[in-house]
Write an enzyme that holds these catalytic residues in place. Structure first.
Site: not given
Ligand code: CP
Ligand code: NVA
Length: 308
Positions: A134, A137, A107, A266, A225, A294
């Protein structure tokens, strides 16, 4: 060996097989007493590095648990604590990690970190979120929709708010799984033309509708989101909130969608901002199924990556 970098770069047949495999593994666990180990241990003897340059709850825990359920072991690494965060190149990091581990999930912020990692690693690399996409997700989201409502092909999915990284992966999925997609948000936060173009070039309808109440009419799925993502400047917070307030998903907005329309997010969510608690905790919300899936979807992704 396969990398799982983005949904549009992955063969649609493989994507469909992953969704089916995920459902099969989920059912196999439901059929056994709680706590009993998986019969299949395809990751036995394998080590997976999970690298986080941004915070995470779901991605971190679901990957960690998923690997262990399949008999493997994990190493959770914070980008800041690695030399990666202190000037060692991504290419060198990728080559070194490939000598120790069997797969890397990362990530990160800039997409180029992910792609460079994949270019130089000798082991599969999985995208656990970048500023732009992502994909894990959305694999869980497709699985969740189909568990509740059957095939997603031909359905109408409406995204409300910021055309961000999660929205981008939804557009990729629209093209690969064949569903129609409507984006409803302010023009300043439109999804990038590249993502819209991919879906359209695959033959699905992509609509931009500024009026959220018009957008959700006939929707089978409404998605929200956060209004401020991890990569967004905190200084933009107030401006974004002002722009996005008309796109809050609340009971009045959901009433304009189909009566059986599902609601997804998400998570993490900001209750009473992009969505009200009434919708999040209401009968059409499947947010915790998404979070659970997930785990199952990523187990299928990891097996595909390793070919096991
Ligand atoms: N939805 C998601 O990716 O959550 P986290 O940021 O908690 O991993
Ligand atoms: N759009 C959000 C998703 C988190 C899982 C971010 O990137 O912070």
């Amino acid at each position: 060996m396969n990398h799982f970098l983005d949904i549009h770069q992955t063969d649609p047949t493989a994507l469909r097989q992953m969704i089916e495999n995920a459902g099969r593994m989920k059912q196999a666990r439901l059929d056994r007493p709680r706590g009993a180990p998986d019969d299949e241990q395809p990751l036995a003897g394998r080590m997976v590095a999970l690298i986080f340059e941004k915070p995470s709850t779901r991605t971190r825990v679901s990957f960690d648990v998923g690997v262990r359920q399949m008999g493997g072991q994990t190493m959770v690494l914070s980008g800041n604590d690695m030399q990666l965060g202190h000037g060692e190149t991504i290419a060198d990091t990728a080559r070194v990690l490939s000598r120790y581990v069997d797969m890397i999930m990362i990530r990160t912020f800039d997409e180029s970190v992910l792609t460079e990692m994949a270019d130089y690693a000798d082991v599969p690399v999985i995208n656990g979120l970048t500023d732009r996409t992502h994909p894990c997700q959305i694999m869980a989201d497709i699985m969740t929709f189909e568990e509740h409502r059957g095939p997603i092909a031909g359905k109408k999915v409406v995204w409300t708010g910021d055309g961000n990284n999660v929205c981008a992966s939804f557009l990729h999925a629209a093209g690969q799984f064949g569903f129609d997609f409507t984006f409803s948000g302010p023009p300043q936060l439109d999804p990038e033309p590249e993502f819209v173009g991919f879906a359209r070039q695959k033959g699905v309808s992509v609509t931009i509708e500024r009026d959220a109440r018009v957008a959700v009419q006939g929707a089978d799925l409404v998605v929200a989101d956060t209004w401020v993502s991890m990569h967004d400047a905190q200084s933009a917070r107030e401006r974004r909130h002002n722009m996005l307030r008309p796109y809050q998903v609340n009971a009045a907005l959901m009433a304009e969608a189909r009566p059986d329309a599902l609601f997804m997010h998400c998570l993490p969510a900001h209750r009473e901002e992009e969505v009200t608690s009434e919708v999040m905790d209401g009968p059409n919300s499947v947010i915790f199924d998404e979070a659970e899936n997930r785990l199952h979807a990523q187990k299928a992704v990891m097996r595909w990556c390793l070919g096991v």
